[in-house]
Design an enzyme around this catalytic site. Structure first.
Site, PDB file in Angstrom:
ATOM      1  N   GLU A  96       0.867  -1.187   0.000  1.00  0.00           N
ATOM      2  CA  GLU A  96       0.000   0.000   0.000  1.00  0.00           C
ATOM      3  C   GLU A  96       0.901   1.233   0.000  1.00  0.00           C
ATOM      4  OE1 GLU A  96      -2.371  -0.592   3.509  1.00  0.00           O
ATOM      5  OE2 GLU A  96      -3.798  -1.922   2.503  1.00  0.00           O
TER       6      GLU A  96
ATOM      7  N   GLU B  64      -6.516  -7.612  -0.881  1.00  0.00           N
ATOM      8  CA  GLU B  64      -6.990  -7.616   0.506  1.00  0.00           C
ATOM      9  C   GLU B  64      -8.453  -7.210   0.563  1.00  0.00           C
ATOM     10  OE1 GLU B  64      -4.695  -5.372   3.302  1.00  0.00           O
ATOM     11  OE2 GLU B  64      -2.766  -6.151   2.583  1.00  0.00           O
TER      12      GLU B  64
END
Length: 391
Positions: free
Chosen positions: A200, A322
């Site tokens: 991320e 995710e």
């Protein structure tokens, strides 16, 4: 995934309101093929892979690979723990029996988040500890022994992967040297092993951290993907054609970040990596324990359609690396959400990977569905529904 909820709350508000060309062998898809792995330097690292992996790169497109990946499970809060070893955040040592249990439940893909900074030396060479590379490879082999796709990434290394113009040279140099080492270790593995350049990527602690970043930050993230991919490809062998997952800024599905993503070199063997804990109040924040109204379904459908329109409809494969929901003593609502989510992802051609952090307790952070100590499934109903969505 860290416990940073502002990003997801903002999303909820937004959407509720509106080369070295080494030798390579390409063969037709044939799981029975057991030839030895190929590559111009088969002795690099310990990555011979022969015991667990035939080392073949099949002539499959990213979309074909993703269609085989289907539903996956994250080994979260283990090798990505921000400390000296994989037990630092309270999870047990990962074992072959754990991964076999996940595979036996029907999961096709194992994502192995890895934090490298506690095992990487200083400049100028940034050497990764051999023992750590050995351990990462051992866990990868747990997945390959069960014929799973395995994703390796650079996860909680955000404190040094700072996306600013002032840091790009330093970060790019370190990323190049890190990915060169990872890629060399695994370069003789088959296309069942996938690299994810960053998790991320974002500028931690800034107001824009979870809201799409700044133009400078998004440009820096694109550069970091570029140098990582270039480093991987430069190692040659199977890495010439290996699938590489490339994430948006913060792996966000905001239109701003999806529009800003640049695929390095327009590389054809890349997959877009996104995280979508949608809707945030239900999945992570813990302020909404219910899900399943017509409006809930419409909003989640719109989220999935945005992703499809941006990437699938333009020829790019997508993995939702995710997603999950916290245990708020609301099994029926979690089950309804997970079923709808997985079916929507499957229908649009996305692979999706449940974020399991090992915590099955009642809390908004209780994202686990599998008990790694007892090898049991406290939330087996959720596991079965999301696996069945891809049948």
């Amino acid at each position: 995934m860290k416990h940073l909820f502002a990003f997801y709350f903002l999303i909820a508000l937004i959407f509720s309101c509106n080369s070295d060309s080494g030798s390579i062998t390409i063969i037709p898809e044939d799981d029975s093929n057991t030839e030895e792995p190929v590559g111009e330097n088969p002795d690099t690292g310990n990555g011979s892979a022969g015991e667990f992996d035939n080392g073949m790169i099949r002539n499959l497109s990213p979309s074909e690979i993703v269609s085989e990946m289907k539903i996956g499970w994250n080994l979260g809060n283990s090798l990505d723990a921000e400390g000296p070893d994989e037990t630092f955040w309270g999870n047990p040592v990962t074992t072959q029996a754990m991964i076999k249990a996940v595979s036996d439940r029907g999961f096709n893909t194992l994502r192995v988040p890895v934090t490298w900074r506690f095992h990487q030396g200083s400049a100028p060479n940034y050497i990764v500890e051999e023992d750590w590379l050995d351990r990462v490879e051992e866990v990868v082999n747990y997945g390959r022994a069960n014929n799973m796709y395995v994703i390796i990434n650079v996860h909680h290394d955000d404190p040094w992967i700072i996306p600013t113009a002032a840091m790009t040279n330093e970060v790019s140099d370190r990323l190049t040297k890190l990915w060169t080492q990872i890629a060399n270790r695994f370069k003789n593995y088959s296309d069942y092993v996938i690299f994810e350049t960053l998790n991320e990527p974002r500028h931690e602690g800034t107001p824009e951290e979870w809201s799409g970043g700044t133009a400078e930050g998004r440009e820096a993230v694109n550069q970091y993907h570029q140098v990582s991919l270039d480093a991987i490809r430069a190692t040659g062998g199977n890495n010439n054609l290996r699938q590489i997952m490339i994430s948006t800024y913060a792996a966000s599905t905001l239109p701003l970040t999806m529009n800003a993503l640049q695929i390095p070199n327009d590389d054809p063997n890349t997959i877009v990596s996104l995280h979508s804990y949608f809707p945030f109040p239900f999945t992570l924040e813990g302020t909404d324990q219910t899900w399943g109204t017509d409006d809930d379904k419409a909003q989640l459908t719109a989220e999935m359609d945005r992703i499809k329109a941006k990437f699938i409809d333009n020829g790019k494969a997508v993995v939702l690396g995710e997603w999950s929901s916290g245990n708020q003593n609301n099994l029926n609502d979690r089950l309804a959400h997970a079923t709808f989510y997985a079916q929507a992802a499957a229908e649009r051609g996305f692979a999706s990977i449940w974020w399991d952090n090992g915590n099955t307790s009642v809390s908004n952070d209780g994202l686990g569905i599998f008990d790694r100590r007892t090898l049991t499934w406290p939330f087996g109903e959720i596991a079965d529904e999301i696996v069945n969505a891809y049948d």
